[in-house]
Design a protein around this motif. Structure first.
Motif, PDB file in Angstrom:
ATOM      1  N   GLU A 153       1.634   3.597   3.188  1.00 16.41           N
ATOM      2  CA  GLU A 153       1.971   3.028   4.500  1.00 16.41           C
ATOM      3  C   GLU A 153       3.481   3.148   4.667  1.00 16.41           C
TER       4      GLU A 153
ATOM      5  N   ARG B  98      -2.823   4.702  -1.371  1.00 12.30           N
ATOM      6  CA  ARG B  98      -2.912   3.262  -1.100  1.00 12.30           C
ATOM      7  C   ARG B  98      -2.723   2.480  -2.402  1.00 12.30           C
TER       8      ARG B  98
ATOM      9  N   HIS C 210       2.983  -3.701   6.752  1.00 12.79           N
ATOM     10  CA  HIS C 210       1.863  -2.762   6.597  1.00 12.79           C
ATOM     11  C   HIS C 210       1.741  -1.872   7.825  1.00 12.79           C
ATOM     12  N   ASN C 211       0.988  -0.773   7.639  1.00 12.51           N
ATOM     13  CA  ASN C 211       0.611   0.083   8.765  1.00 12.51           C
ATOM     14  C   ASN C 211      -0.894   0.262   8.769  1.00 12.51           C
TER      15      ASN C 211
ATOM     16  N   HIS D 295       0.866  -1.180   0.000  1.00 10.34           N
ATOM     17  CA  HIS D 295       0.000   0.000   0.000  1.00 10.34           C
ATOM     18  C   HIS D 295       0.905   1.232   0.000  1.00 10.34           C
TER      19      HIS D 295
ATOM     20  N   GLU E  97       1.314  -6.027  10.656  1.00 12.45           N
ATOM     21  CA  GLU E  97       0.420  -4.860  10.590  1.00 12.45           C
ATOM     22  C   GLU E  97       0.696  -4.015  11.824  1.00 12.45           C
TER      23      GLU E  97
END
Ligand SMILES: [Zn+2]
Length: 289
Positions: free
Chosen positions: A14, A53, A98-99, A11, A161
């Motif tokens: 992120e 994103r 990811h974030n 994404h 994440e």
């Protein structure tokens, strides 16, 4: 285990994973100590360029086998997925960084059905739980062939994440925690390869996916409420039947009407508004090691 890949920028907004991968790309010598090849990989470069994103569709939903084989799909991400699949398919371990804007700490998302039958994955999770109080194991099983997620390209995989971190921003504490956790993972994998990994016994606490909840909506499908303040930020905390879930724009409280206690995650994730997802409900379980 020959090839481990660290992926950032699946994404494009992120930034935690993106800036870590860029940092690592400047210092490839740090991987020399591991008994396998470590690579970094930025998955959606054009989305990273424009800090979004994705350009046309969510790249992390483009990896079903049938979609990868379908040459009629024309979006940038559908085409990019084919390149990523060619580059990464079959790697021994894939870690996708990811974030999230949700308060999910350092969540290890296991999306492969068989992950909980894999001694390496179980031991790795047990080890990582010892390393940082923010680590949680979120089990969201998908059939590998039908999985739309990028990490499904790896023989083994997990999604890390990290949050809460607003998209298009950085947080130093979470940046360094992520870096530390990835190094701890690689060290464990190296120890496992050499037969020197510490063996954990007992039980592993996991959070198993139950269902996704949408926001309250009008009959026409428009939003009519928000996450209730008493639930906001309480990812991985128990939600009891009858407790507040949403509050409408008029101030009406809507309670959780299920009959079992659940542990919500991805509460109020910004990127999931477009998917009609207000939170995912999980069940806390103990898995024998
Ligand atoms: Zn993401």
């Amino acid at each position: 285990m020959k090839r481990v890949v660290l992926v950032g920028g699946t994404h494009g907004n992120e930034w935690g994973g993106i800036y870590l991968c860029q940092k690592w790309q400047n210092t490839p010598e740090i991987w020399a100590k591991y008994p396998f090849q470590v690579e970094t990989y930025l998955a959606n470069p054009r989305a990273i360029e424009v800090n979004r994103r994705y350009l046309e569709e969510d790249l992390n939903r483009c990896f079903r086998s049938s979609d990868l084989a379908n040459h009629d799909l024309s979006s940038y991400e559908a085409q990019r997925a084919k390149v990523v699949a060619q580059d990464l398919s079959g790697c021994d371990f894939l870690i996708d960084l990811h974030n999230t804007t949700s308060n999910m700490g350092m969540s290890l998302i296991l999306s492969r059905e068989e992950a909980l039958d894999d001694p390496l994955m179980l031991q790795l999770c047990a080890h990582l739980l010892q390393q940082d109080a923010l680590v949680r194991i979120y089990y969201m099983p998908q059939n590998a062939k039908d999985s739309p997620y990028l990490p499904s390209l790896g023989q083994r995989e997990l999604t890390l994440e990290v949050g809460p971190m607003a998209h298009g921003t950085l947080r130093a504490d979470l940046f360094f925690k992520t870096e530390q956790l990835v190094q701890t993972m690689l060290t464990f994998l190296a120890d496992w390869e050499r037969g020197e990994a510490k063996a954990y016994e007992g039980e592993l606490t996991i959070y198993r996916q139950l269902e996704n909840l949408d926001y309250p909506r009008t009959p026409a499908g428009h939003m009519r409420g928000m996450i209730h303040p008493q639930l906001y930020g309480r990812d991985y905390r128990p939600l009891y039947p009858g407790r507040p879930l949403y509050v409408t724009f008029e101030g009406l409280v809507l309670n959780y009407e299920g009959d079992e206690t659940v542990w919500p995650v991805f509460i109020n994730e910004q990127a999931y508004y477009e998917k009609g997802l207000a939170m995912s409900l999980t069940r806390k379980e103990q898995i024998p090691l």
